[in-house]
Design a protein around this motif. Sequence first.
Motif, PDB file in Angstrom:
ATOM      1  N   LYS A  85       0.824  -1.205   0.000  1.00 28.74           N
ATOM      2  CA  LYS A  85       0.000   0.000   0.000  1.00 28.74           C
ATOM      3  C   LYS A  85       0.861   1.260   0.000  1.00 28.74           C
ATOM      4  CE  LYS A  85      -3.817  -2.209   2.378  1.00 28.74           C
ATOM      5  NZ  LYS A  85      -4.558  -2.297   3.629  1.00 28.74           N
ATOM      6  N   LYS A  86       1.924   1.272   0.808  1.00 25.65           N
ATOM      7  CA  LYS A  86       2.841   2.416   0.842  1.00 25.65           C
ATOM      8  C   LYS A  86       3.553   2.583  -0.498  1.00 25.65           C
ATOM      9  CE  LYS A  86       3.903   2.248   5.764  1.00 25.65           C
ATOM     10  NZ  LYS A  86       4.960   1.981   6.750  1.00 25.65           N
ATOM     11  N   LEU A  87       3.926   1.472  -1.104  1.00 30.30           N
ATOM     12  CA  LEU A  87       4.596   1.513  -2.406  1.00 30.30           C
ATOM     13  C   LEU A  87       3.692   2.148  -3.457  1.00 30.30           C
ATOM     14  CD1 LEU A  87       7.001   0.673  -4.217  1.00 30.30           C
ATOM     15  CD2 LEU A  87       5.833  -1.506  -4.545  1.00 30.30           C
ATOM     16  N   PHE A  88       2.440   1.719  -3.502  1.00 33.45           N
ATOM     17  CA  PHE A  88       1.486   2.292  -4.455  1.00 33.45           C
ATOM     18  C   PHE A  88       1.314   3.788  -4.206  1.00 33.45           C
ATOM     19  CE2 PHE A  88      -1.117  -1.077  -6.750  1.00 33.45           C
ATOM     20  CZ  PHE A  88      -0.124  -2.031  -6.671  1.00 33.45           C
ATOM     21  N   LYS A  89       1.251   4.168  -2.919  1.00 34.90           N
ATOM     22  CA  LYS A  89       1.066   5.579  -2.577  1.00 34.90           C
ATOM     23  C   LYS A  89       2.289   6.398  -2.982  1.00 34.90           C
ATOM     24  CE  LYS A  89      -0.339   8.592   1.170  1.00 34.90           C
ATOM     25  NZ  LYS A  89      -1.689   8.985   0.892  1.00 34.90           N
ATOM     26  N   SER A  90       3.479   5.902  -2.708  1.00 34.37           N
ATOM     27  CA  SER A  90       4.694   6.668  -3.033  1.00 34.37           C
ATOM     28  C   SER A  90       4.908   6.774  -4.537  1.00 34.37           C
ATOM     29  CB  SER A  90       5.922   6.049  -2.362  1.00 34.37           C
ATOM     30  OG  SER A  90       6.214   4.792  -2.905  1.00 34.37           O
ATOM     31  N   ALA A  91       4.381   5.816  -5.305  1.00 35.95           N
ATOM     32  CA  ALA A  91       4.489   5.866  -6.769  1.00 35.95           C
ATOM     33  C   ALA A  91       3.283   6.565  -7.396  1.00 35.95           C
ATOM     34  CB  ALA A  91       4.611   4.449  -7.323  1.00 35.95           C
TER      35      ALA A  91
END
Length: 103
Positions: A85-91
């Motif tokens: 979820k954090k990865l999707f948000k940061s990208a």
Amino acid sequence: MIQLKENIINFEVVVHAEKNFSQKTICTFLEAFSTINSKDAQCIINLAKTEYINSSALGMLVNLKQYLGNNQSAIRFVNANSYIKKLFKSANLDSAFPIEYQY
């Protein structure tokens, strides 16, 4: 190994991604989706076992969304952990690819 389950009646394809969703799995993933004949298909990607997604896999998901017509419901992600979820948000992919909690 990526597991694929296709429901022809509902034009639904469920993919159970493995622990590492990376360059090694992209070819298998694309082969699985090459069998889809309808752009009306809905792809559900179950990330319950996924702990890592690399940038190549993220790019492939963006391309898959474009192939399926860019509609919001073309690809659904389910069961992602907090890292994904954090990865999707940061990208900046969290708005393009909403993540649901259960399937």
